[in-house]
Scaffold this motif. Structure first.
Motif, PDB file in Angstrom:
ATOM      1  N   ILE A   1       2.878 -20.473  -8.140  1.00 53.00           N
ATOM      2  CA  ILE A   1       2.154 -19.220  -8.347  1.00 53.00           C
ATOM      3  C   ILE A   1       3.157 -18.196  -8.852  1.00 53.00           C
ATOM      4  CG2 ILE A   1       0.714 -17.451  -7.309  1.00 53.00           C
ATOM      5  CD1 ILE A   1       0.062 -19.426  -5.063  1.00 53.00           C
ATOM      6  N   ARG A   2       2.964 -17.735 -10.045  1.00 57.39           N
ATOM      7  CA  ARG A   2       3.929 -16.792 -10.610  1.00 57.39           C
ATOM      8  C   ARG A   2       3.874 -15.463  -9.862  1.00 57.39           C
ATOM      9  NH1 ARG A   2       1.216 -13.132 -13.668  1.00 57.39           N
ATOM     10  NH2 ARG A   2      -0.862 -13.701 -14.447  1.00 57.39           N
ATOM     11  N   GLY A   3       5.018 -14.874  -9.701  1.00 62.41           N
ATOM     12  CA  GLY A   3       5.077 -13.532  -9.132  1.00 62.41           C
ATOM     13  C   GLY A   3       5.166 -13.455  -7.622  1.00 62.41           C
ATOM     14  N   ILE A   4       5.144 -14.578  -6.920  1.00 59.67           N
ATOM     15  CA  ILE A   4       5.283 -14.545  -5.463  1.00 59.67           C
ATOM     16  C   ILE A   4       6.726 -14.846  -5.090  1.00 59.67           C
ATOM     17  CG2 ILE A   4       4.675 -15.669  -3.284  1.00 59.67           C
ATOM     18  CD1 ILE A   4       1.890 -16.020  -4.225  1.00 59.67           C
ATOM     19  N   ASP A   5       7.340 -13.932  -4.374  1.00 51.64           N
ATOM     20  CA  ASP A   5       8.711 -14.102  -3.894  1.00 51.64           C
ATOM     21  C   ASP A   5       8.649 -14.766  -2.512  1.00 51.64           C
ATOM     22  OD1 ASP A   5      11.234 -13.751  -2.677  1.00 51.64           O
ATOM     23  OD2 ASP A   5      11.656 -11.983  -3.906  1.00 51.64           O
ATOM     24  N   VAL A   6       9.079 -16.010  -2.440  1.00 52.15           N
ATOM     25  CA  VAL A   6       8.973 -16.776  -1.193  1.00 52.15           C
ATOM     26  C   VAL A   6       9.679 -16.072  -0.038  1.00 52.15           C
ATOM     27  CG1 VAL A   6       9.554 -18.960  -0.046  1.00 52.15           C
ATOM     28  CG2 VAL A   6       8.769 -18.964  -2.430  1.00 52.15           C
ATOM     29  N   GLN A   7      10.897 -15.632  -0.279  1.00 50.33           N
ATOM     30  CA  GLN A   7      11.669 -15.003   0.791  1.00 50.33           C
ATOM     31  C   GLN A   7      11.091 -13.644   1.186  1.00 50.33           C
ATOM     32  OE1 GLN A   7      13.741 -16.768   2.511  1.00 50.33           O
ATOM     33  NE2 GLN A   7      13.288 -18.398   1.042  1.00 50.33           N
ATOM     34  N   ALA A   8      10.476 -12.951   0.224  1.00 48.49           N
ATOM     35  CA  ALA A   8       9.860 -11.665   0.553  1.00 48.49           C
ATOM     36  C   ALA A   8       8.658 -11.860   1.468  1.00 48.49           C
ATOM     37  CB  ALA A   8       9.442 -10.935  -0.730  1.00 48.49           C
ATOM     38  N   VAL A   9       7.859 -12.894   1.193  1.00 50.25           N
ATOM     39  CA  VAL A   9       6.707 -13.188   2.055  1.00 50.25           C
ATOM     40  C   VAL A   9       7.188 -13.576   3.447  1.00 50.25           C
ATOM     41  CG1 VAL A   9       4.753 -14.749   2.442  1.00 50.25           C
ATOM     42  CG2 VAL A   9       5.213 -13.882   0.133  1.00 50.25           C
ATOM     43  N   ALA A  10       8.153 -14.500   3.511  1.00 49.76           N
ATOM     44  CA  ALA A  10       8.681 -14.933   4.809  1.00 49.76           C
ATOM     45  C   ALA A  10       9.274 -13.753   5.574  1.00 49.76           C
ATOM     46  CB  ALA A  10       9.739 -16.020   4.599  1.00 49.76           C
ATOM     47  N   GLY A  11      10.022 -12.899   4.882  1.00 53.10           N
ATOM     48  CA  GLY A  11      10.632 -11.743   5.539  1.00 53.10           C
ATOM     49  C   GLY A  11       9.606 -10.753   6.052  1.00 53.10           C
TER      50      GLY A  11
ATOM     51  N   GLU B   1       8.115 -12.222   9.250  1.00 56.64           N
ATOM     52  CA  GLU B   1       9.063 -12.148  10.377  1.00 56.64           C
ATOM     53  C   GLU B   1       9.171 -10.715  10.906  1.00 56.64           C
ATOM     54  OE1 GLU B   1      12.035 -15.913   9.494  1.00 56.64           O
ATOM     55  OE2 GLU B   1      12.584 -13.929   8.705  1.00 56.64           O
ATOM     56  N   LYS B   2       9.140  -9.747  10.004  1.00 54.09           N
ATOM     57  CA  LYS B   2       9.209  -8.348  10.424  1.00 54.09           C
ATOM     58  C   LYS B   2       7.927  -7.937  11.141  1.00 54.09           C
ATOM     59  CE  LYS B   2       9.976  -3.674   8.628  1.00 54.09           C
ATOM     60  NZ  LYS B   2      10.225  -2.850   7.408  1.00 54.09           N
ATOM     61  N   ARG B   3       6.779  -8.349  10.593  1.00 54.08           N
ATOM     62  CA  ARG B   3       5.489  -7.967  11.186  1.00 54.08           C
ATOM     63  C   ARG B   3       5.300  -8.587  12.557  1.00 54.08           C
ATOM     64  NH1 ARG B   3       1.839  -7.377  13.888  1.00 54.08           N
ATOM     65  NH2 ARG B   3      -0.390  -7.063  13.441  1.00 54.08           N
ATOM     66  N   TRP B   4       5.669  -9.854  12.703  1.00 52.26           N
ATOM     67  CA  TRP B   4       5.384 -10.566  13.942  1.00 52.26           C
ATOM     68  C   TRP B   4       6.599 -10.740  14.841  1.00 52.26           C
ATOM     69  CZ3 TRP B   4       0.484 -10.712  14.897  1.00 52.26           C
ATOM     70  CH2 TRP B   4      -0.421 -10.691  13.837  1.00 52.26           C
TER      71      TRP B   4
ATOM     72  N   GLN C   1       7.479 -23.037   5.231  1.00 50.81           N
ATOM     73  CA  GLN C   1       7.935 -22.166   6.305  1.00 50.81           C
ATOM     74  C   GLN C   1       6.682 -21.681   7.028  1.00 50.81           C
ATOM     75  OE1 GLN C   1      11.134 -19.295   5.271  1.00 50.81           O
ATOM     76  NE2 GLN C   1      10.969 -20.085   3.183  1.00 50.81           N
ATOM     77  N   SER C   2       6.705 -21.671   8.344  1.00 49.55           N
ATOM     78  CA  SER C   2       5.473 -21.338   9.064  1.00 49.55           C
ATOM     79  C   SER C   2       5.760 -20.791  10.445  1.00 49.55           C
ATOM     80  CB  SER C   2       4.591 -22.583   9.196  1.00 49.55           C
ATOM     81  OG  SER C   2       5.234 -23.564   9.994  1.00 49.55           O
ATOM     82  N   THR C   3       4.741 -20.171  11.005  1.00 51.95           N
ATOM     83  CA  THR C   3       4.787 -19.726  12.392  1.00 51.95           C
ATOM     84  C   THR C   3       3.354 -19.640  12.905  1.00 51.95           C
ATOM     85  OG1 THR C   3       5.674 -18.067  13.925  1.00 51.95           O
ATOM     86  CG2 THR C   3       4.648 -17.250  11.913  1.00 51.95           C
ATOM     87  N   ILE C   4       3.212 -19.632  14.223  1.00 50.52           N
ATOM     88  CA  ILE C   4       1.915 -19.461  14.876  1.00 50.52           C
ATOM     89  C   ILE C   4       2.057 -18.316  15.864  1.00 50.52           C
ATOM     90  CG2 ILE C   4       0.104 -20.528  16.282  1.00 50.52           C
ATOM     91  CD1 ILE C   4       1.102 -23.250  15.346  1.00 50.52           C
TER      92      ILE C   4
END
Length: 221
Positions: free
Chosen positions: A83-93, A96-99, A112-115
């Motif tokens: 998917i163009r335009g999605i920064d993997v590390q930005a989503v993961a970061g 992690e910050k939100r949760w 990469q995942s979490t529950i």
């Protein structure tokens, strides 16, 4: 009294007898081999030791999960494009910050995942981002909500978008994603149902089961 005259055995008869015996042994060997191959194929059809269950529609079931396990759905998709335009590390970061959790990485499934506990949604929320084989680009971002018997309404769906999908979306996409998700039918069902909307950068999908749903943006195969 005369002694009966004896004759040496006929060589041609002996050769015919040996040929018959040899042919019979050969046929027995061929029959045994055929039975062994048939038995092996039959064992494969029955799912013998070492076989892998392949659910209808493709994909391999994760060991230890069941048809009703929402987490199973993460692993049963066909290979997807980036998917163009999605920064993997930005989503993961952002997750992690939100949760306030560290995402688990699985090199085998390129994810990469979490529950997390998600009281606003009535249960738990699975957040999963998968990447291309080289790990450079995102191929899907999925939000699996176990909502139990909680009513799926606009507030709950907006929460899924804001708390999970948002880091993967451009600002101009959020309203369209939220509107489309809200327009779907989330009545409890025992049958797994998938709905899809094609958008310029990706396919927007929602998978519905009794007590759970999975919203995601996925690359096209």
């Amino acid at each position: 009294m005369s002694t009966p005259e004896t004759h040496p055995p006929n060589r041609s008869n002996r050769r015919r007898t040996m040929a018959v015996i040899f042919t019979a042994l050969l046929l027995l060997a061929v029959a045994a081999l055929a039975m062994r191959q048939f038995g092996g194929a039959d064992e494969d059809r029955k799912g013998g030791a070492g076989s892998v269950e392949t659910p209808e529609g493709g994909g391999v079931m994760v060991p230890g999960t069941s048809e009703s396990d929402p987490a199973r759905l993460v692993y049963t998709m066909p290979p997807l494009g980036a998917i163009r335009g999605i920064d993997v590390q930005a989503v993961a970061g952002a997750w992690e910050k939100r949760w306030k959790v560290a995402l688990k990485k699985n090199a085998e499934t390129h994810e990469q995942s979490t529950i997390v506990d998600y009281p606003a949604g009535g249960g738990r929320l699975h957040l999963v981002i998968t990447t291309t084989v080289d790990g450079a680009e995102a191929e899907s971002v999925r939000c699996i909500l176990e909502h139990g018997t909680k009513k799926v309404d606009r507030k709950l769906l907006d929460g899924v978008v804001n708390d999970c999908l948002a880091p993967a979306l451009e600002q101009s996409e959020r309203a369209e994603v939220g509107t489309w998700l809200n327009a779907q039918d989330y009545k409890a069902t025992t049958d797994f149902q998938t709905r899809k909307k094609s958008m310029p950068r990706f396919d927007l999908t929602v998978d519905v089961m009794a007590g759970s749903l999975r919203a995601g943006v996925v690359g096209r195969p």
